[in-house]
Design an enzyme around this catalytic site. Structure first.
Site, PDB file in Angstrom:
ATOM      1  N   ASP A 338      56.059  15.419  29.071  1.00 53.52           N
ATOM      2  CA  ASP A 338      56.397  16.842  29.150  1.00 53.52           C
ATOM      3  C   ASP A 338      56.877  17.192  30.556  1.00 53.52           C
ATOM      4  O   ASP A 338      56.679  16.443  31.505  1.00 53.52           O
ATOM      5  CB  ASP A 338      55.172  17.686  28.810  1.00 53.52           C
ATOM      6  N   GLU A 339      57.470  18.341  30.672  1.00 50.88           N
ATOM      7  CA  GLU A 339      57.829  18.960  31.951  1.00 50.88           C
ATOM      8  C   GLU A 339      58.504  17.988  32.912  1.00 50.88           C
ATOM      9  O   GLU A 339      58.276  18.016  34.118  1.00 50.88           O
ATOM     10  CB  GLU A 339      56.589  19.591  32.598  1.00 50.88           C
ATOM     11  N   ALA A 340      59.367  17.128  32.372  1.00 53.89           N
ATOM     12  CA  ALA A 340      60.109  16.171  33.200  1.00 53.89           C
ATOM     13  C   ALA A 340      61.375  16.847  33.722  1.00 53.89           C
ATOM     14  O   ALA A 340      62.498  16.371  33.507  1.00 53.89           O
ATOM     15  CB  ALA A 340      60.423  14.923  32.392  1.00 53.89           C
TER      16      ALA A 340
END
Length: 533
Positions: A338-340
């Site tokens: 996530d949130e890359a």
């Protein structure tokens, strides 16, 4: 997984003083009067709600003459010993665990329509019998039996009886096989003893998956022999600049062993390609520019990324997954995802295409946060959805399409079931980026119908994550976990037809004296009719 931004951790003595207002108790109070322990708890008063209850007949009473009778097998003997260990301190009775005789409390395995985790409880004047097909079912039945006994049974000193179990038959099995909770040990490190305490809370409500978030920007928490600086240096701090910590391999094995003794499977997570600053700070070669950044103790997200083009990145991932998989007997290994925000989309897809087969090579099933569905989930992979009710239609449609194509889903909607969200604006702990999540909101939704376009058959289960930006102590864990954790457990275990807030809140309120006896601090939500003290 989490958010678009994070608020800073509340600090110091002011926080600890404020948190005290959340809890019902910070330590086990004095024993309740004996009169409060004399009425048998109705069979339908437990949490999670059982699948079927047929009350009737006189109760059984545990007395000094009670024996715990078990099948002559190692697993059943151990469950019987666990039950005896719960009951002996408070009752003061010997409660020998035996394999012969009649009456008493009977634990037995037999073929039947119980499934892998279901059980039947029969109670009458001559005794209580728990029957299951598998040991896990017997263990879950023991948790029900605990709740049917007076709350004082949980205390560690001898209490006044009697110890009645209501008469009748209760038949039970779970709606979903995956019923999880997550503990973030990366933002703040928690000791083996603290993790065990969390496991005990999960087991009481028949939660069977412990997701451990072992790495993030702020800390790397598991020893990796082939990359020793990950734990030694990457694990040396935490949010706010504390000393951090990490688990040796022996520590991790002990967590796994203890969880297994409670029929809880450990799901380890190494978050990547983002949320990796602790690893990047430990090894310069993992950075595209070859320069290690400083350790990080803040709470912002999305700024870090492994270097996707470098071969050393995949050597690193292979080594970490190989060593972690060897330590983990469970089925799953979580690769985050996530949130890359600092990883270009095409690089993200390339990375996930290379990393998922590594997980499979070492015999584990891939779990990733739902952004994995924007790449190419491998066959059998699970995607963990952490969006909101208000998440955009395109993102939800992407997840639903993956579900229709065979990717199973674990539901963890942040504005419903994240345990680190504030209850109200005045809650001193937690965050509010996903909104305020009171007890009713966390309970009052149906996993089977939550995500439009995702078939109900694609839902593997639910998981309640506890992120630890503001969570430091056992007291903090308790305040944010209770009373919302039992609701998450009921969403995962109980049939959809049993899902009713008005009846649930009454059953939930009845849990409070048990938490008092166990020394669990909890938030006394005004939405719940708690008993008077």
């Amino acid at each position: 997984m989490r958010q678009h931004h994070r608020t800073p951790r509340l600090l110091g003595t002011l926080l600890l003083v404020a948190v005290a207002g959340l809890s019902a108790t910070a330590a086990a109070p004095a024993a309740a009067p004996a009169a409060a322990a004399r009425t048998a708890t109705p069979l339908d008063r437990v949490v999670p709600a059982p699948a079927s209850v047929r009350p009737g007949g006189p109760p059984y009473e545990i007395t000094p003459a009670t024996r715990i009778r078990v099948d002559d097998s190692g697993a059943v003997r151990r469950i019987g010993g666990y039950l005896a260990d719960v009951l002996r301190p408070s009752t003061g009775y010997p409660l020998p665990v035996i394999t012969h005789g009649t009456g008493g409390v009977r634990l037995r395995l037999e073929d039947g329509p119980y499934g892998a985790e279901g059980y039947r409880l029969d109670s009458g004047p001559q005794g209580v019998t728990l029957t299951a097909r598998e040991p896990a079912g017997l263990f879950h039945g023991v948790q029900t039996l605990r709740q049917l006994l007076p709350p004082a049974v949980e205390r560690k000193t001898v209490q006044h009886g009697p110890w009645p179990v209501a008469g009748g038959t209760l038949t039970d099995s779970p709606r979903y096989a995956y019923r999880g909770a997550m503990l973030d040990v990366a933002r703040h490190f928690f000791t083996v003893a603290q993790v065990k305490r969390f496991v005990d809370a999960l087991a009481l409500y028949k939660i069977d998956e412990l997701h451990l978030h072992l790495s993030d920007d702020q800390g790397w928490r598991i020893a990796v022999d082939s990359w020793p600086r990950l734990a030694a240096y990457g694990g040396s701090t935490e949010v706010g600049g504390g000393k951090g910590g990490s688990y040796t391999k022996a520590d991790y094995r002990e967590i796994v062993r203890y969880a297994a003794s409670r029929y809880v499977e450990v799901v380890p997570e190494i978050d990547m390609p983002g949320h990796t600053n602790a690893a990047l700070a430990s090894y310069a070669d993992l950075n595209c520019n070859g320069t290690a950044p400083p350790l990080y103790t803040g709470t912002d997200v999305g700024f870090s990324s492994l270097c996707v083009p470098k071969q050393v990145t995949y050597d690193f991932v292979d080594d970490v997954i190989r060593e972690l998989a060897a330590l983990t007997p469970g089925r799953y290994l979580h690769i985050g995802g996530d949130e890359a925000h600092s990883t270009r989309h095409d690089d993200y897809v390339k990375f996930m295409d290379r990393v998922q087969p590594i997980v499979e090579r070492y015999g584990k099933t891939v779990i990733g946060w739902h952004q994995l569905t924007g790449a190419h989930p491998v066959k059998g992979a699970l995607a963990q959805y952490w969006g909101l009710d208000s998440t955009g239609a395109a993102e939800k449609a992407q997840v639903a399409e993956a579900a229709r194509n065979g990717t199973r889903l674990i539901l963890s909607p942040a504005d419903r079931i994240y345990l680190d969200m504030k209850y109200t604006a005045d809650t001193p702990l937690g965050q509010d980026w996903a909104g305020l999540v009171e007890v009713r909101r966390s309970y009052d939704w149906d996993p089977g119908a939550y995500l439009l376009g995702a078939p109900a058959s694609a839902i593997a289960g639910v998981e309640a994550p506890l992120w630890s930006e503001t969570i430091v102590t056992d007291h903090d864990i308790d305040c944010m976990t209770f009373p919302r954790l039992p609701g998450a457990a009921e969403l995962g275990w109980s049939p959809a037809a049993a899902h009713d807030w008005d009846t649930y809140r009454v059953r939930l309120a009845a849990q409070a004296p048990r938490w008092d006896a166990l020394g669990i601090a909890y938030y006394r939500s005004p939405q719940v009719p708690w008993p008077a003290r």
